[in-house]
Design a protein around this motif. Structure first.
Motif, PDB file in Angstrom:
ATOM      1  N   VAL A 130       0.843  -1.195   0.000  1.00  0.00           N
ATOM      2  CA  VAL A 130       0.000   0.000   0.000  1.00  0.00           C
ATOM      3  C   VAL A 130       0.883   1.252   0.000  1.00  0.00           C
ATOM      4  CG1 VAL A 130      -1.714   1.315   1.330  1.00  0.00           C
ATOM      5  CG2 VAL A 130      -1.913  -1.182   1.140  1.00  0.00           C
ATOM      6  N   ARG A 131       1.986   1.172   0.741  1.00  0.00           N
ATOM      7  CA  ARG A 131       2.914   2.308   0.822  1.00  0.00           C
ATOM      8  C   ARG A 131       3.505   2.616  -0.558  1.00  0.00           C
ATOM      9  NH1 ARG A 131       6.697   0.519   4.716  1.00  0.00           N
ATOM     10  NH2 ARG A 131       5.031   0.841   6.227  1.00  0.00           N
ATOM     11  N   ARG A 132       3.803   1.572  -1.294  1.00  0.00           N
ATOM     12  CA  ARG A 132       4.371   1.773  -2.640  1.00  0.00           C
ATOM     13  C   ARG A 132       3.352   2.477  -3.548  1.00  0.00           C
ATOM     14  NH1 ARG A 132       3.462  -1.622  -6.153  1.00  0.00           N
ATOM     15  NH2 ARG A 132       3.193  -3.305  -4.650  1.00  0.00           N
ATOM     16  N   VAL A 133       2.097   2.035  -3.481  1.00  0.00           N
ATOM     17  CA  VAL A 133       1.057   2.679  -4.290  1.00  0.00           C
ATOM     18  C   VAL A 133       0.884   4.145  -3.863  1.00  0.00           C
ATOM     19  CG1 VAL A 133      -1.422   2.683  -4.815  1.00  0.00           C
ATOM     20  CG2 VAL A 133      -0.168   0.513  -4.740  1.00  0.00           C
ATOM     21  N   LEU A 134       0.903   4.379  -2.550  1.00  0.00           N
ATOM     22  CA  LEU A 134       0.769   5.755  -2.039  1.00  0.00           C
ATOM     23  C   LEU A 134       1.892   6.639  -2.590  1.00  0.00           C
ATOM     24  CD1 LEU A 134      -0.710   7.686  -0.043  1.00  0.00           C
ATOM     25  CD2 LEU A 134       0.898   6.929   1.710  1.00  0.00           C
ATOM     26  N   GLY A 135       3.108   6.109  -2.576  1.00  0.00           N
ATOM     27  CA  GLY A 135       4.244   6.880  -3.082  1.00  0.00           C
ATOM     28  C   GLY A 135       4.102   7.180  -4.569  1.00  0.00           C
ATOM     29  N   GLU A 136       3.694   6.191  -5.332  1.00  0.00           N
ATOM     30  CA  GLU A 136       3.572   6.409  -6.781  1.00  0.00           C
ATOM     31  C   GLU A 136       2.451   7.397  -7.095  1.00  0.00           C
ATOM     32  OE1 GLU A 136       5.283   1.972  -7.900  1.00  0.00           O
ATOM     33  OE2 GLU A 136       3.505   2.681  -8.950  1.00  0.00           O
ATOM     34  N   MET A 137       1.373   7.318  -6.334  1.00  0.00           N
ATOM     35  CA  MET A 137       0.280   8.282  -6.532  1.00  0.00           C
ATOM     36  C   MET A 137       0.739   9.692  -6.163  1.00  0.00           C
ATOM     37  SD  MET A 137      -2.738   6.920  -7.527  1.00  0.00           S
ATOM     38  CE  MET A 137      -4.079   7.768  -6.674  1.00  0.00           C
ATOM     39  N   CYS A 138       1.548   9.790  -5.092  1.00  0.00           N
ATOM     40  CA  CYS A 138       2.063  11.104  -4.678  1.00  0.00           C
ATOM     41  C   CYS A 138       3.042  11.653  -5.717  1.00  0.00           C
ATOM     42  CB  CYS A 138       2.752  11.024  -3.316  1.00  0.00           C
ATOM     43  SG  CYS A 138       1.606  10.908  -1.933  1.00  0.00           S
ATOM     44  N   ALA A 139       3.703  10.769  -6.456  1.00  0.00           N
ATOM     45  CA  ALA A 139       4.596  11.220  -7.532  1.00  0.00           C
ATOM     46  C   ALA A 139       3.784  11.694  -8.732  1.00  0.00           C
ATOM     47  CB  ALA A 139       5.545  10.098  -7.941  1.00  0.00           C
ATOM     48  N   ALA A 140       2.678  10.993  -9.008  1.00  0.00           N
ATOM     49  CA  ALA A 140       1.885  11.321 -10.197  1.00  0.00           C
ATOM     50  C   ALA A 140       1.113  12.633 -10.028  1.00  0.00           C
ATOM     51  CB  ALA A 140       0.904  10.181 -10.492  1.00  0.00           C
ATOM     52  N   GLY A 141       0.647  12.894  -8.801  1.00  0.00           N
ATOM     53  CA  GLY A 141      -0.229  14.045  -8.576  1.00  0.00           C
ATOM     54  C   GLY A 141       0.348  15.369  -9.051  1.00  0.00           C
ATOM     55  N   PRO A 142       1.566  15.733  -8.598  1.00  0.00           N
ATOM     56  CA  PRO A 142       2.116  17.019  -9.021  1.00  0.00           C
ATOM     57  C   PRO A 142       2.412  17.082 -10.523  1.00  0.00           C
ATOM     58  CG  PRO A 142       3.251  16.185  -7.077  1.00  0.00           C
ATOM     59  CD  PRO A 142       2.375  15.078  -7.557  1.00  0.00           C
ATOM     60  N   LEU A 143       2.731  15.934 -11.131  1.00  0.00           N
ATOM     61  CA  LEU A 143       2.949  15.929 -12.587  1.00  0.00           C
ATOM     62  C   LEU A 143       1.656  16.326 -13.296  1.00  0.00           C
ATOM     63  CD1 LEU A 143       4.922  12.566 -13.067  1.00  0.00           C
ATOM     64  CD2 LEU A 143       5.872  14.870 -12.981  1.00  0.00           C
ATOM     65  N   MET A 144       0.537  15.739 -12.821  1.00  0.00           N
ATOM     66  CA  MET A 144      -0.762  16.059 -13.421  1.00  0.00           C
ATOM     67  C   MET A 144      -1.136  17.504 -13.146  1.00  0.00           C
ATOM     68  SD  MET A 144      -2.764  12.503 -12.564  1.00  0.00           S
ATOM     69  CE  MET A 144      -4.375  13.094 -13.092  1.00  0.00           C
TER      70      MET A 144
END
Ligand SMILES: [Zn+2]
Length: 299
Positions: free
Chosen positions: A47-61
């Protein structure tokens, strides 16, 4: 204004354009604040890995969507993930939280989120919020986001995302909305380059090195990098407002029952305590304010 690729620093989101290919993109690598928001979370490693990847994607979007306000990404009702919420302010301050379902959620992104939906909410400072919802699909986070852009925006988009709990890295490419059929070859070219990037490589290289490695043979126009932070916006004042909105009786009942009101921030884990005297002071201050009108600036 275009700047040189070597000026794509860490702790920033750098957006860029490949004009001859009708493709735009964004890249980031950030470490500050990541371990507190992602790495030290009391959630299962997958779950932590998914959270990190989502947090990386958000600012890009957010860097592309340019919301004058807040952008929120949500995973809702997944098989093992009840909720994941990432909020990105317009200054690219980002925070995220996850609520697990079941004893010990584990598995691929697909296994964690099966049956769920993905929501993107635009919350402008002025005006109505609006939300786009799509069914979640994809084996990894990047595929789910690509599915969102396919279904909701009809914009071919690709992501590479990486998170190790201490740092996040992300790269996004998107075909320009106005690009016609003549731009197909350009998109294929850019996508083929992106497909050579692994998450490990994205994490290991600076954004400047990565951009050079990928696009040194192309006409690349960088925009000014925007600083980004992983940080929570919770504060004693906000928690106090939340308690006031619950109402005096309800909050007093909690103090009577538990001796103390304890509020834990879902995002950063900060814990706020209010004892009986503090609860009383909070509500009497509020009452005094209401009895002496013209006051403003309480927000
Ligand atoms: Zn917080």
């Amino acid at each position: 204004m275009a700047i040189a690729p070597e000026q794509a620093p860490d702790e920033h989101v750098t957006t860029f354009l490949l004009p001859e290919h009708h493709v735009r993109g964004a890249i980031l690598r950030v470490c500050a604040g990541v371990s507190a928001m992602v790495g030290r979370r009391d959630v299962q490693p997958d779950v932590r890995r998914v959270l990190g990847e989502m947090c990386a994607a958000g600012p890009l979007m957010a860097a592309h969507l340019k919301v004058d306000g807040r952008l929120a990404l949500q995973i809702q009702d997944g098989a093992q993930l009840a909720l994941m919420l990432i909020q990105i302010e317009d200054d690219l301050r980002t925070r995220g939280m996850a609520r697990e379902r079941g004893e010990a959620p584990a598995g691929s992104f697909e296994e964690l989120t099966r049956g769920g939906v993905f929501a993107v909410t635009f919350e402008p400072r002025n005006g109505q919020s609006y939300q786009a919802l799509v069914p979640l699909q994809g084996v990894v986070v990047a595929e789910a986001l690509e599915g969102y852009f396919d279904q909701s925006e009809q914009l071919p988009t690709r992501f590479v995302l990486a998170s190790n709990g201490d740092c996040l890295a992300g790269l996004m490419l998107q075909r320009l909305p106005e690009a016609g059929a003549a731009a197909d070859a350009g998109w294929d070219h850019a996508r083929a380059l992106l497909d050579t990037v692994t998450p490990d490589e994205l994490m290991a290289q600076t954004p400047a090195t990565m951009l050079h490695r990928l696009f040194h043979a192309d006409d690349l126009a960088l925009h000014d990098p925007q600083p980004m932070t992983m940080a929570c916006s919770c504060s004693q004042a906000r928690i106090s407002r939340m308690l006031l909105s619950l109402g005096e009786k309800e909050v007093h009942d909690i103090v009577e029952e538990q001796g103390l009101v304890t509020v834990t921030c879902d995002f950063c884990g900060a814990v706020y305590h209010y004892d009986r005297a503090q609860v009383q002071a909070l509500f009497s201050a509020e009452q005094a304010t209401q009895e002496s009108p013209p006051r403003s600036g309480l927000h």
